[in-house]
Write a protein that holds these residues in place. Structure first.
Motif, PDB file in Angstrom:
ATOM      1  N   GLU A  43       0.822  -1.209   0.000  1.00 32.78           N
ATOM      2  CA  GLU A  43       0.000   0.000   0.000  1.00 32.78           C
ATOM      3  C   GLU A  43       0.854   1.257   0.000  1.00 32.78           C
ATOM      4  O   GLU A  43       2.047   1.223   0.334  1.00 32.78           O
ATOM      5  N   ILE A  44       0.207   2.385  -0.333  1.00 33.05           N
ATOM      6  CA  ILE A  44       0.856   3.685  -0.250  1.00 33.05           C
ATOM      7  C   ILE A  44      -0.086   4.674   0.430  1.00 33.05           C
ATOM      8  O   ILE A  44      -1.302   4.570   0.322  1.00 33.05           O
ATOM      9  N   LEU A  45       0.512   5.614   1.134  1.00 33.99           N
ATOM     10  CA  LEU A  45      -0.222   6.732   1.730  1.00 33.99           C
ATOM     11  C   LEU A  45      -0.064   7.928   0.804  1.00 33.99           C
ATOM     12  O   LEU A  45       1.067   8.335   0.502  1.00 33.99           O
ATOM     13  N   VAL A  46      -1.191   8.478   0.352  1.00 30.02           N
ATOM     14  CA  VAL A  46      -1.167   9.593  -0.596  1.00 30.02           C
ATOM     15  C   VAL A  46      -1.865  10.800   0.021  1.00 30.02           C
ATOM     16  O   VAL A  46      -2.996  10.690   0.510  1.00 30.02           O
ATOM     17  N   ALA A  47      -1.178  11.945   0.009  1.00 28.11           N
ATOM     18  CA  ALA A  47      -1.806  13.219   0.341  1.00 28.11           C
ATOM     19  C   ALA A  47      -2.437  13.762  -0.937  1.00 28.11           C
ATOM     20  O   ALA A  47      -1.732  14.081  -1.899  1.00 28.11           O
ATOM     21  N   LEU A  48      -3.767  13.815  -0.953  1.00 26.38           N
ATOM     22  CA  LEU A  48      -4.494  14.237  -2.145  1.00 26.38           C
ATOM     23  C   LEU A  48      -4.587  15.762  -2.208  1.00 26.38           C
ATOM     24  O   LEU A  48      -4.793  16.424  -1.179  1.00 26.38           O
ATOM     25  N   HIS A  49      -4.462  16.298  -3.428  1.00 30.16           N
ATOM     26  CA  HIS A  49      -4.511  17.751  -3.599  1.00 30.16           C
ATOM     27  C   HIS A  49      -5.408  18.193  -4.740  1.00 30.16           C
ATOM     28  O   HIS A  49      -5.619  19.403  -4.901  1.00 30.16           O
ATOM     29  N   GLY A  50      -5.924  17.266  -5.537  1.00 32.50           N
ATOM     30  CA  GLY A  50      -6.736  17.688  -6.660  1.00 32.50           C
ATOM     31  C   GLY A  50      -7.623  16.601  -7.209  1.00 32.50           C
ATOM     32  O   GLY A  50      -7.364  15.404  -7.039  1.00 32.50           O
ATOM     33  N   SER A  51      -8.703  17.033  -7.856  1.00 35.86           N
ATOM     34  CA  SER A  51      -9.624  16.133  -8.536  1.00 35.86           C
ATOM     35  C   SER A  51     -10.224  16.891  -9.711  1.00 35.86           C
ATOM     36  O   SER A  51      -9.925  18.070  -9.929  1.00 35.86           O
ATOM     37  N   SER A  52     -11.042  16.215 -10.498  1.00 33.40           N
ATOM     38  CA  SER A  52     -11.792  16.870 -11.563  1.00 33.40           C
ATOM     39  C   SER A  52     -13.158  16.211 -11.654  1.00 33.40           C
ATOM     40  O   SER A  52     -13.325  15.059 -11.253  1.00 33.40           O
ATOM     41  N   LEU A  53     -14.119  16.953 -12.195  1.00 29.90           N
ATOM     42  CA  LEU A  53     -15.497  16.466 -12.216  1.00 29.90           C
ATOM     43  C   LEU A  53     -15.819  15.774 -13.527  1.00 29.90           C
ATOM     44  O   LEU A  53     -15.383  16.188 -14.596  1.00 29.90           O
ATOM     45  N   ASN A  54     -16.635  14.724 -13.427  1.00 24.46           N
ATOM     46  CA  ASN A  54     -17.124  13.970 -14.577  1.00 24.46           C
ATOM     47  C   ASN A  54     -18.646  13.876 -14.510  1.00 24.46           C
ATOM     48  O   ASN A  54     -19.244  14.033 -13.441  1.00 24.46           O
ATOM     49  N   PHE A  55     -19.256  13.599 -15.648  1.00 16.41           N
ATOM     50  CA  PHE A  55     -20.700  13.415 -15.695  1.00 16.41           C
ATOM     51  C   PHE A  55     -21.133  12.303 -14.742  1.00 16.41           C
ATOM     52  O   PHE A  55     -22.184  12.391 -14.103  1.00 16.41           O
ATOM     53  N   HIS A  56     -20.313  11.287 -14.626  1.00 17.02           N
ATOM     54  CA  HIS A  56     -20.596  10.189 -13.705  1.00 17.02           C
ATOM     55  C   HIS A  56     -20.647  10.689 -12.255  1.00 17.02           C
ATOM     56  O   HIS A  56     -21.549  10.327 -11.496  1.00 17.02           O
ATOM     57  N   ASP A  57     -19.673  11.526 -11.873  1.00 17.31           N
ATOM     58  CA  ASP A  57     -19.658  12.077 -10.515  1.00 17.31           C
ATOM     59  C   ASP A  57     -20.920  12.886 -10.226  1.00 17.31           C
ATOM     60  O   ASP A  57     -21.477  12.814  -9.124  1.00 17.31           O
ATOM     61  N   LEU A  58     -21.351  13.661 -11.212  1.00 18.72           N
ATOM     62  CA  LEU A  58     -22.570  14.453 -11.042  1.00 18.72           C
ATOM     63  C   LEU A  58     -23.767  13.554 -10.811  1.00 18.72           C
ATOM     64  O   LEU A  58     -24.621  13.844  -9.956  1.00 18.72           O
ATOM     65  N   GLY A  59     -23.830  12.450 -11.540  1.00 22.13           N
ATOM     66  CA  GLY A  59     -24.930  11.508 -11.351  1.00 22.13           C
ATOM     67  C   GLY A  59     -24.971  10.932  -9.944  1.00 22.13           C
ATOM     68  O   GLY A  59     -26.044  10.786  -9.348  1.00 22.13           O
ATOM     69  N   VAL A  60     -23.810  10.618  -9.397  1.00 27.34           N
ATOM     70  CA  VAL A  60     -23.748  10.095  -8.029  1.00 27.34           C
ATOM     71  C   VAL A  60     -24.141  11.180  -7.028  1.00 27.34           C
ATOM     72  O   VAL A  60     -24.940  10.950  -6.109  1.00 27.34           O
ATOM     73  N   ALA A  61     -23.595  12.374  -7.194  1.00 28.58           N
ATOM     74  CA  ALA A  61     -23.816  13.444  -6.219  1.00 28.58           C
ATOM     75  C   ALA A  61     -25.250  13.936  -6.189  1.00 28.58           C
ATOM     76  O   ALA A  61     -25.729  14.423  -5.155  1.00 28.58           O
ATOM     77  N   THR A  62     -25.966  13.807  -7.302  1.00 34.38           N
ATOM     78  CA  THR A  62     -27.356  14.247  -7.359  1.00 34.38           C
ATOM     79  C   THR A  62     -28.345  13.125  -7.040  1.00 34.38           C
ATOM     80  O   THR A  62     -29.550  13.368  -6.987  1.00 34.38           O
ATOM     81  N   GLY A  63     -27.849  11.918  -6.842  1.00 38.99           N
ATOM     82  CA  GLY A  63     -28.722  10.794  -6.529  1.00 38.99           C
ATOM     83  C   GLY A  63     -29.268  10.075  -7.739  1.00 38.99           C
ATOM     84  O   GLY A  63     -30.018   9.099  -7.600  1.00 38.99           O
ATOM     85  N   ARG A  64     -28.904  10.525  -8.944  1.00 38.41           N
ATOM     86  CA  ARG A  64     -29.371   9.844 -10.148  1.00 38.41           C
ATOM     87  C   ARG A  64     -28.783   8.440 -10.253  1.00 38.41           C
ATOM     88  O   ARG A  64     -29.420   7.526 -10.764  1.00 38.41           O
ATOM     89  N   MET A  65     -27.577   8.289  -9.761  1.00 40.04           N
ATOM     90  CA  MET A  65     -26.922   6.986  -9.699  1.00 40.04           C
ATOM     91  C   MET A  65     -26.786   6.632  -8.218  1.00 40.04           C
ATOM     92  O   MET A  65     -26.021   7.267  -7.499  1.00 40.04           O
TER      93      MET A  65
END
Length: 335
Positions: A30-52
């Motif tokens: 395993e590795i420990l990663v300090a996260l600093h960034g992401s980007s949005l996708n249509f799939h993410d929007l579907g999850v966040a709005t409850g559509r998925m």
């Protein structure tokens, strides 16, 4: 550590910043990663709005990039200080597809990357492209790799080919950059003349406003002198597929990767048969394909197009901006 969490009933108004325990030290492999960034996708929007549908308490976002802080026993591919980026399918390492759903996709079936640290198997990451910041690197996980697989892995794109792209979202703009890097000619559609001008500045050879020209498949066919394009990156789905078939050449390749106009609908089978085209569905790609993509980016020197960046605690606003359709390229999240 801080994490953005989706609370039931799932919706953007239920996105909540919470304190969660630090993930601890990495175990073997395993590795420990300090996260600093992401980007949005249509799939993410579907999850966040409850559509998925997803579980109460899910940490969203399929894309994540950051810096390795520690490695567990047996890890030789990474060391502390390396910049890394996540994989959409962390268990699909190489070869033919091994999964056809999102049960193991971060931000959907498992927790995603809208958090400050993660401990995960080293095989859930690849090295990030050289010189990319965390937001730029995060754009390759879903959108970038989808475009790469559609054109290069499955499509076998070569110099001199012609490519049709639909819209100016993350996948299409990545596909535009990849196609031009590989020496192809590109046609692209949009309902915005301003966005078409921006696409032209990135190298698009032929631009079509589909509101002005609803029979844009024929328009693109005419642009090729009646031959048709070699490749179509089809992000629309049933509402655009007929036009894409009209535009493709005999024996051409259509990558079906999006459902922006719906998840089901009529397929003009007679037209598809007459074109003898290959219609191939795909969902992102494997870790090995991502590694190949990173090597191409390191050699080619292109950078992703980031429309706008939001802070992690502005994630709901970022999703609302995505839903508005006003963006060109990718929307970044940084912290």
């Amino acid at each position: 550590m801080k994490a953005m969490v989706l609370r039931a009933p799932i919706g953007l108004e239920r996105l909540t910043m919470e304190e969660r325990p630090d993930p601890g030290t990495p175990g073997r492999g395993e590795i420990l990663v300090a996260l600093h960034g992401s980007s949005l996708n249509f799939h993410d929007l579907g999850v966040a709005t409850g559509r998925m549908p997803t579980e109460d308490g899910r940490v969203p976002l399929a894309d994540g990039a950051g810096v390795v802080e520690a490695v567990g026993d047996g890890v030789t591919e990474f060391k502390a200080g390396d910049t890394v980026v996540s994989c959409f399918f962390p268990d699909w390492q190489d070869g033919a597809p091994t999964i056809g759903d999102f049960s193991r996709t971060p931000g959907d079936g498992i927790d995603g990357f809208a958090q400050e640290h993660v401990v995960l198997p080293a095989s859930a990451f690849t090295h990030a492209p050289e010189g990319y910041d965390a937001v730029e690197a995060a754009t390759i996980t879903t959108a970038g790799l989808t475009a790469w697989r559609a054109l290069v892995v499955d499509g076998r794109l070569k110099a001199g080919d012609t490519v049709l792209l639909l819209g100016t979202g993350g996948v299409s703009i990545w596909a535009l950059q990849i196609a031009k890097l590989m020496g192809a000619s590109v046609a692209i559609t949009s309902s915005s003349d301003d966005k078409l001008e921006r696409a032209r500045a990135l190298g698009a050879d032929f631009c079509v406003n589909y509101r002005d020209e609803p029979a844009w498949g024929r328009t693109v066919l005419d642009w090729t002198g009646g031959r048709g394009v070699d490749h179509v990156v089809e992000v629309g789905g049933p509402g655009t597929l007929a036009q894409s078939i009209e535009a493709v050449r005999l024996g051409g390749h259509i990558s079906l990767i999006g459902v922006l106009t719906g998840a089901a609908g009529e397929v003009p089978t007679a037209a598809l048969m007459a074109k003898q085209a290959r219609l191939q569905g795909l969902i992102v790609g494997s870790r090995r394909e991502q590694q190949d993509f990173v090597r191409a980016l390191d050699a080619g020197g292109i950078r992703p197009v980031i429309d706008r960046r939001f802070a992690l605690d502005e994630l709901a606003d970022a999703f609302r901006y995505e839903a508005s359709g006003g963006h060109f390229g990718k929307i970044g999240i940084e912290w």
